[in-house]
Motif scaffolding. Structure first.
Motif, PDB file in Angstrom:
ATOM      1  N   GLU A   1      73.615  64.776  34.201  1.00  0.00           N
ATOM      2  CA  GLU A   1      72.577  63.814  34.983  1.00  0.00           C
ATOM      3  C   GLU A   1      71.347  64.501  35.093  1.00  0.00           C
ATOM      4  O   GLU A   1      70.731  64.607  36.210  1.00  0.00           O
ATOM      5  N   ASN A   2      70.915  65.528  34.196  1.00  0.00           N
ATOM      6  CA  ASN A   2      69.778  66.360  34.192  1.00  0.00           C
ATOM      7  C   ASN A   2      69.118  65.660  32.961  1.00  0.00           C
ATOM      8  O   ASN A   2      69.259  66.212  31.688  1.00  0.00           O
ATOM      9  N   LYS A   3      67.844  64.881  33.177  1.00  0.00           N
ATOM     10  CA  LYS A   3      67.254  64.526  31.992  1.00  0.00           C
ATOM     11  C   LYS A   3      66.002  65.428  31.250  1.00  0.00           C
ATOM     12  O   LYS A   3      65.209  64.946  30.483  1.00  0.00           O
ATOM     13  N   ALA A   4      65.717  66.577  32.217  1.00  0.00           N
ATOM     14  CA  ALA A   4      64.774  67.515  31.718  1.00  0.00           C
ATOM     15  C   ALA A   4      64.866  68.160  30.611  1.00  0.00           C
ATOM     16  O   ALA A   4      66.089  68.715  30.263  1.00  0.00           O
ATOM     17  N   ILE A   5      63.988  68.466  29.798  1.00  0.00           N
ATOM     18  CA  ILE A   5      63.820  69.246  28.497  1.00  0.00           C
ATOM     19  C   ILE A   5      62.686  70.147  28.519  1.00  0.00           C
ATOM     20  O   ILE A   5      61.618  69.715  28.925  1.00  0.00           O
ATOM     21  N   SER A   6      62.924  71.221  28.251  1.00  0.00           N
ATOM     22  CA  SER A   6      61.609  72.456  28.210  1.00  0.00           C
ATOM     23  C   SER A   6      60.646  72.080  27.156  1.00  0.00           C
ATOM     24  O   SER A   6      61.130  71.502  26.046  1.00  0.00           O
ATOM     25  N   TYR A   7      59.572  72.697  27.608  1.00  0.00           N
ATOM     26  CA  TYR A   7      58.523  72.595  26.474  1.00  0.00           C
ATOM     27  C   TYR A   7      58.982  73.104  25.079  1.00  0.00           C
ATOM     28  O   TYR A   7      58.530  72.233  24.063  1.00  0.00           O
TER      29      TYR A   7
END
Length: 312
Positions: free
Chosen positions: A88-94
Protein backbone atom coordinates in the motif's frame (compact mmCIF):
# COMPACT_ATOMS: atom_id res chain seq x y z
CA UNK A 1 8.62 27.17 -5.99
CA UNK A 2 11.23 24.66 -4.99
CA UNK A 3 12.25 22.33 -7.75
CA UNK A 4 14.60 19.45 -7.87
CA UNK A 5 15.64 16.73 -10.22
CA UNK A 6 18.58 14.83 -8.83
CA UNK A 7 18.02 14.67 -5.09
CA UNK A 8 17.67 11.40 -3.27
CA UNK A 9 14.49 12.72 -1.59
CA UNK A 10 12.62 13.17 -4.89
CA UNK A 11 9.90 10.58 -5.33
CA UNK A 12 7.08 9.87 -7.76
CA UNK A 13 3.68 8.51 -6.79
CA UNK A 14 2.38 5.77 -9.09
CA UNK A 15 -1.40 5.96 -8.82
CA UNK A 16 -1.81 2.51 -10.38
CA UNK A 17 -4.82 1.09 -12.17
CA UNK A 18 -7.51 2.01 -9.65
CA UNK A 19 -8.05 3.94 -6.44
CA UNK A 20 -10.73 1.48 -5.31
CA UNK A 21 -9.28 -0.41 -2.35
CA UNK A 22 -11.76 -3.26 -2.81
CA UNK A 23 -10.36 -3.95 -6.29
CA UNK A 24 -6.73 -4.12 -5.16
CA UNK A 25 -6.75 -7.85 -4.18
CA UNK A 26 -8.37 -8.71 -7.53
CA UNK A 27 -5.81 -6.63 -9.46
CA UNK A 28 -2.97 -8.16 -7.44
CA UNK A 29 -4.15 -11.72 -8.10
CA UNK A 30 -4.80 -11.09 -11.79
CA UNK A 31 -1.43 -9.48 -12.51
CA UNK A 32 0.46 -12.00 -10.40
CA UNK A 33 -1.15 -14.79 -12.41
CA UNK A 34 -0.35 -13.13 -15.73
CA UNK A 35 3.24 -12.49 -14.64
CA UNK A 36 3.77 -16.11 -13.62
CA UNK A 37 2.25 -17.33 -16.91
CA UNK A 38 4.54 -14.94 -18.81
CA UNK A 39 7.62 -16.16 -16.97
CA UNK A 40 6.81 -19.86 -17.26
CA UNK A 41 5.66 -19.63 -20.88
CA UNK A 42 8.70 -17.76 -22.14
CA UNK A 43 11.12 -19.85 -20.07
CA UNK A 44 9.44 -22.89 -21.59
CA UNK A 45 10.09 -21.56 -25.11
CA UNK A 46 13.76 -20.91 -24.29
CA UNK A 47 14.14 -24.35 -22.70
CA UNK A 48 12.55 -26.18 -25.63
CA UNK A 49 14.63 -24.30 -28.21
CA UNK A 50 17.92 -24.73 -26.35
CA UNK A 51 17.35 -28.45 -25.66
CA UNK A 52 16.29 -29.56 -29.15
CA UNK A 53 18.89 -29.58 -31.98
CA UNK A 54 16.07 -29.47 -34.55
CA UNK A 55 15.30 -25.92 -33.38
CA UNK A 56 18.87 -24.63 -33.58
CA UNK A 57 18.01 -22.47 -36.59
CA UNK A 58 18.02 -18.70 -37.11
CA UNK A 59 14.24 -18.37 -36.69
CA UNK A 60 14.23 -20.06 -33.28
CA UNK A 61 17.42 -18.28 -32.23
CA UNK A 62 15.54 -15.01 -32.76
CA UNK A 63 12.47 -16.43 -31.02
CA UNK A 64 14.47 -17.34 -27.91
CA UNK A 65 15.76 -13.76 -27.80
CA UNK A 66 12.18 -12.49 -28.14
CA UNK A 67 11.14 -14.66 -25.20
CA UNK A 68 14.04 -13.31 -23.12
CA UNK A 69 13.00 -9.74 -23.94
CA UNK A 70 9.39 -10.48 -22.95
CA UNK A 71 10.57 -11.88 -19.61
CA UNK A 72 12.68 -8.78 -18.96
CA UNK A 73 9.92 -6.36 -20.02
CA UNK A 74 7.33 -7.95 -17.73
CA UNK A 75 9.85 -8.05 -14.87
CA UNK A 76 10.51 -4.34 -15.34
CA UNK A 77 6.84 -3.43 -14.94
CA UNK A 78 4.80 -5.98 -12.99
CA UNK A 79 6.77 -6.82 -9.78
CA UNK A 80 7.00 -3.17 -8.69
CA UNK A 81 3.25 -2.77 -9.20
CA UNK A 82 2.58 -5.92 -7.14
CA UNK A 83 4.84 -4.65 -4.34
CA UNK A 84 3.04 -1.29 -4.34
CA UNK A 85 -0.33 -3.01 -4.02
CA UNK A 86 0.87 -5.39 -1.30
CA UNK A 87 2.58 -2.70 0.81
CA UNK A 88 0.00 0.00 0.00
CA UNK A 89 2.95 2.28 -0.77
CA UNK A 90 2.75 3.89 -4.22
CA UNK A 91 6.01 5.85 -3.97
CA UNK A 92 8.99 5.16 -6.22
CA UNK A 93 12.32 6.95 -5.89
CA UNK A 94 13.76 9.16 -8.59
CA UNK A 95 16.56 6.73 -9.46
CA UNK A 96 14.23 3.71 -9.44
CA UNK A 97 11.89 5.61 -11.73
CA UNK A 98 14.76 6.46 -14.08
CA UNK A 99 15.71 2.78 -14.17
CA UNK A 100 12.14 1.75 -14.94
CA UNK A 101 11.89 4.36 -17.70
CA UNK A 102 15.12 3.08 -19.24
CA UNK A 103 14.01 -0.55 -19.36
CA UNK A 104 10.41 0.23 -20.31
CA UNK A 105 11.82 2.13 -23.30
CA UNK A 106 14.55 -0.37 -24.15
CA UNK A 107 12.59 -3.62 -24.30
CA UNK A 108 9.76 -2.42 -26.60
CA UNK A 109 12.44 -1.09 -28.97
CA UNK A 110 14.12 -4.51 -28.86
CA UNK A 111 10.77 -6.17 -29.55
CA UNK A 112 10.17 -3.96 -32.59
CA UNK A 113 13.62 -4.49 -34.09
CA UNK A 114 13.67 -8.22 -33.38
CA UNK A 115 10.28 -8.72 -35.02
CA UNK A 116 11.69 -6.89 -38.03
CA UNK A 117 14.72 -9.19 -38.10
CA UNK A 118 12.40 -12.20 -37.89
CA UNK A 119 10.38 -10.88 -40.84
CA UNK A 120 13.61 -10.61 -42.85
CA UNK A 121 14.47 -14.17 -41.84
CA UNK A 122 11.09 -15.41 -43.17
CA UNK A 123 11.61 -13.38 -46.36
CA UNK A 124 14.97 -15.05 -47.03
CA UNK A 125 13.62 -18.51 -46.13
CA UNK A 126 10.68 -18.31 -48.55
CA UNK A 127 11.94 -16.04 -51.32
CA UNK A 128 15.53 -17.35 -51.43
CA UNK A 129 15.33 -20.89 -49.95
CA UNK A 130 18.40 -22.22 -51.78
CA UNK A 131 20.59 -19.47 -50.34
CA UNK A 132 18.99 -19.40 -46.87
CA UNK A 133 21.77 -21.17 -44.96
CA UNK A 134 24.41 -19.06 -46.72
CA UNK A 135 22.68 -15.71 -46.10
CA UNK A 136 21.35 -16.40 -42.59
CA UNK A 137 24.62 -17.76 -41.23
CA UNK A 138 25.43 -17.73 -37.53
CA UNK A 139 27.67 -14.67 -37.88
CA UNK A 140 24.92 -12.57 -39.46
CA UNK A 141 22.35 -13.76 -36.94
CA UNK A 142 24.63 -12.83 -34.04
CA UNK A 143 25.36 -9.45 -35.63
CA UNK A 144 21.65 -8.68 -36.13
CA UNK A 145 20.84 -9.50 -32.51
CA UNK A 146 23.83 -7.42 -31.31
CA UNK A 147 22.70 -4.43 -33.40
CA UNK A 148 19.19 -4.83 -32.02
CA UNK A 149 20.36 -4.78 -28.39
CA UNK A 150 22.90 -2.02 -29.01
CA UNK A 151 20.27 0.21 -30.64
CA UNK A 152 17.74 -0.37 -27.86
CA UNK A 153 20.26 0.39 -25.13
CA UNK A 154 21.73 3.50 -26.78
CA UNK A 155 18.35 5.05 -27.65
CA UNK A 156 17.09 4.43 -24.11
CA UNK A 157 20.25 6.00 -22.67
CA UNK A 158 19.67 9.04 -24.88
CA UNK A 159 16.16 9.44 -23.47
CA UNK A 160 17.47 9.07 -19.92
CA UNK A 161 20.29 11.59 -20.46
CA UNK A 162 17.74 14.21 -21.56
CA UNK A 163 15.37 13.31 -18.74
CA UNK A 164 18.09 13.80 -16.11
CA UNK A 165 18.30 17.51 -16.98
CA UNK A 166 14.63 18.10 -16.15
CA UNK A 167 13.32 19.80 -13.03
CA UNK A 168 10.20 18.43 -11.36
CA UNK A 169 7.57 20.35 -9.47
CA UNK A 170 5.78 19.33 -6.29
CA UNK A 171 2.95 17.54 -8.11
CA UNK A 172 4.69 14.26 -8.87
CA UNK A 173 1.64 12.00 -9.12
CA UNK A 174 1.80 9.69 -12.16
CA UNK A 175 -1.58 8.25 -13.28
CA UNK A 176 0.03 5.00 -14.34
CA UNK A 177 1.19 1.68 -12.88
CA UNK A 178 4.82 2.21 -13.92
CA UNK A 179 7.12 5.11 -14.79
CA UNK A 180 6.04 5.71 -18.37
CA UNK A 181 8.12 8.38 -20.10
CA UNK A 182 5.34 10.55 -21.51
CA UNK A 183 3.65 10.84 -18.11
CA UNK A 184 6.96 11.61 -16.42
CA UNK A 185 7.51 14.46 -18.89
CA UNK A 186 4.07 15.85 -18.04
CA UNK A 187 5.16 16.07 -14.39
CA UNK A 188 8.21 18.18 -15.27
CA UNK A 189 8.12 21.93 -14.73
CA UNK A 190 11.00 22.64 -17.13
CA UNK A 191 11.01 22.69 -20.92
CA UNK A 192 10.47 19.22 -22.41
CA UNK A 193 10.59 20.19 -26.09
CA UNK A 194 13.74 18.19 -26.82
CA UNK A 195 12.35 15.16 -24.98
CA UNK A 196 9.09 15.28 -26.91
CA UNK A 197 10.87 15.80 -30.22
CA UNK A 198 13.10 12.79 -29.54
CA UNK A 199 10.06 10.64 -28.71
CA UNK A 200 8.31 11.52 -31.98
CA UNK A 201 11.49 11.11 -34.02
CA UNK A 202 12.37 7.74 -32.51
CA UNK A 203 8.77 6.54 -32.84
CA UNK A 204 9.06 7.21 -36.55
CA UNK A 205 12.53 5.71 -36.97
CA UNK A 206 12.15 2.71 -34.67
CA UNK A 207 8.40 2.20 -34.96
CA UNK A 208 7.10 3.19 -38.37
CA UNK A 209 10.19 2.29 -40.42
CA UNK A 210 10.49 -1.28 -39.06
CA UNK A 211 6.77 -1.75 -39.69
CA UNK A 212 7.26 -0.68 -43.31
CA UNK A 213 10.13 -3.19 -43.61
CA UNK A 214 7.87 -5.93 -42.21
CA UNK A 215 5.08 -5.04 -44.66
CA UNK A 216 7.56 -5.03 -47.56
CA UNK A 217 8.97 -8.40 -46.50
CA UNK A 218 5.55 -9.97 -46.35
CA UNK A 219 4.47 -8.43 -49.64
CA UNK A 220 7.40 -10.23 -51.25
CA UNK A 221 6.60 -13.39 -49.32
CA UNK A 222 2.98 -13.36 -50.49
CA UNK A 223 4.15 -12.75 -54.05
CA UNK A 224 6.51 -15.74 -53.86
CA UNK A 225 3.90 -18.00 -52.27
CA UNK A 226 1.34 -17.13 -54.94
CA UNK A 227 3.71 -18.58 -57.54
CA UNK A 228 3.73 -21.99 -55.82
CA UNK A 229 1.55 -24.36 -57.81
CA UNK A 230 0.61 -26.91 -55.14
CA UNK A 231 -1.85 -26.01 -52.39
CA UNK A 232 0.20 -28.08 -49.93
CA UNK A 233 3.31 -26.04 -50.68
CA UNK A 234 1.40 -22.81 -50.18
CA UNK A 235 -0.02 -23.99 -46.88
CA UNK A 236 3.42 -25.06 -45.63
CA UNK A 237 4.92 -21.71 -46.61
CA UNK A 238 2.13 -19.76 -44.91
CA UNK A 239 2.39 -21.91 -41.77
CA UNK A 240 6.00 -20.82 -41.23
CA UNK A 241 4.84 -17.18 -41.14
CA UNK A 242 1.55 -17.52 -39.25
CA UNK A 243 2.96 -17.32 -35.73
CA UNK A 244 5.22 -14.37 -36.54
CA UNK A 245 2.37 -12.49 -38.23
CA UNK A 246 0.15 -13.07 -35.19
CA UNK A 247 2.81 -11.71 -32.82
CA UNK A 248 3.48 -8.70 -35.08
CA UNK A 249 -0.25 -7.92 -35.24
CA UNK A 250 -0.62 -8.24 -31.47
CA UNK A 251 2.47 -6.17 -30.66
CA UNK A 252 1.84 -3.37 -33.13
CA UNK A 253 -1.90 -3.35 -32.48
CA UNK A 254 -1.49 -2.86 -28.74
CA UNK A 255 1.60 -0.63 -29.05
CA UNK A 256 0.00 1.69 -31.59
CA UNK A 257 -3.15 1.68 -29.48
CA UNK A 258 -1.17 2.90 -26.47
CA UNK A 259 0.58 5.62 -28.49
CA UNK A 260 -2.67 6.67 -30.17
CA UNK A 261 -4.54 7.03 -26.90
CA UNK A 262 -1.68 9.01 -25.33
CA UNK A 263 -1.68 11.48 -28.23
CA UNK A 264 -5.36 11.70 -29.20
CA UNK A 265 -7.10 11.50 -25.83
CA UNK A 266 -6.62 12.98 -22.39
CA UNK A 267 -8.18 9.94 -20.71
CA UNK A 268 -5.57 8.30 -18.52
CA UNK A 269 -7.85 5.27 -18.11
CA UNK A 270 -7.84 4.51 -21.84
CA UNK A 271 -4.07 4.86 -21.90
CA UNK A 272 -3.76 2.51 -18.92
CA UNK A 273 -5.82 -0.17 -20.66
CA UNK A 274 -3.70 0.09 -23.82
CA UNK A 275 -0.51 -0.02 -21.74
CA UNK A 276 -1.64 -3.16 -19.92
CA UNK A 277 -2.26 -4.81 -23.29
CA UNK A 278 1.20 -4.19 -24.74
CA UNK A 279 3.25 -4.34 -21.52
CA UNK A 280 1.59 -7.30 -19.78
CA UNK A 281 -0.83 -9.19 -22.03
CA UNK A 282 1.32 -9.35 -25.19
CA UNK A 283 4.40 -10.90 -23.49
CA UNK A 284 2.07 -13.43 -21.87
CA UNK A 285 0.41 -14.47 -25.15
CA UNK A 286 3.53 -14.74 -27.33
CA UNK A 287 4.59 -18.20 -26.01
CA UNK A 288 1.08 -19.56 -26.60
CA UNK A 289 1.03 -18.22 -30.15
CA UNK A 290 4.35 -19.85 -31.00
CA UNK A 291 3.70 -23.12 -29.19
CA UNK A 292 0.10 -23.72 -30.25
CA UNK A 293 0.48 -22.65 -33.88
CA UNK A 294 3.92 -24.08 -34.53
CA UNK A 295 4.36 -27.77 -35.40
CA UNK A 296 8.15 -27.63 -34.83
CA UNK A 297 7.74 -26.34 -31.27
CA UNK A 298 5.02 -28.89 -30.49
CA UNK A 299 7.21 -31.64 -31.89
CA UNK A 300 10.17 -30.45 -29.80
CA UNK A 301 7.95 -30.37 -26.72
CA UNK A 302 6.85 -33.97 -27.36
CA UNK A 303 10.49 -35.08 -27.69
CA UNK A 304 11.45 -33.21 -24.52
CA UNK A 305 8.60 -34.80 -22.55
CA UNK A 306 9.50 -38.26 -23.85
CA UNK A 307 13.12 -37.76 -22.74
CA UNK A 308 11.97 -36.64 -19.31
CA UNK A 309 9.64 -39.64 -19.03
CA UNK A 310 12.40 -42.07 -20.06
CA UNK A 311 14.71 -40.71 -17.36
CA UNK A 312 12.26 -41.64 -14.60
Amino acid sequence: METGNKTGALKFILLGLSDNTELQPLIFGLFLTMYLITMLGNLFIILVISSDPHLHTPMYFFLSNLSLIDICFSTTVVPKMLVNIQTENKAISYMDCLTQVFFSMCFPILDTLLLTVMAYDRYVAICHPLHYTVIMNSRLCGLLVFITWFTGVMVSLLHISLMMHLNFCKDLEIPHFFCELTWILKAACSDTFLNGTLIYFMTGVLGVFPFIVILFSYSRIVSSISKISSSGGKQKAFSTCGSHLSVVSLFYGTGVGAQFTSIMTHSSQNFLIASVMYAVVTPMLNPFIYSLRNKDVKGALARLLSRVASCR
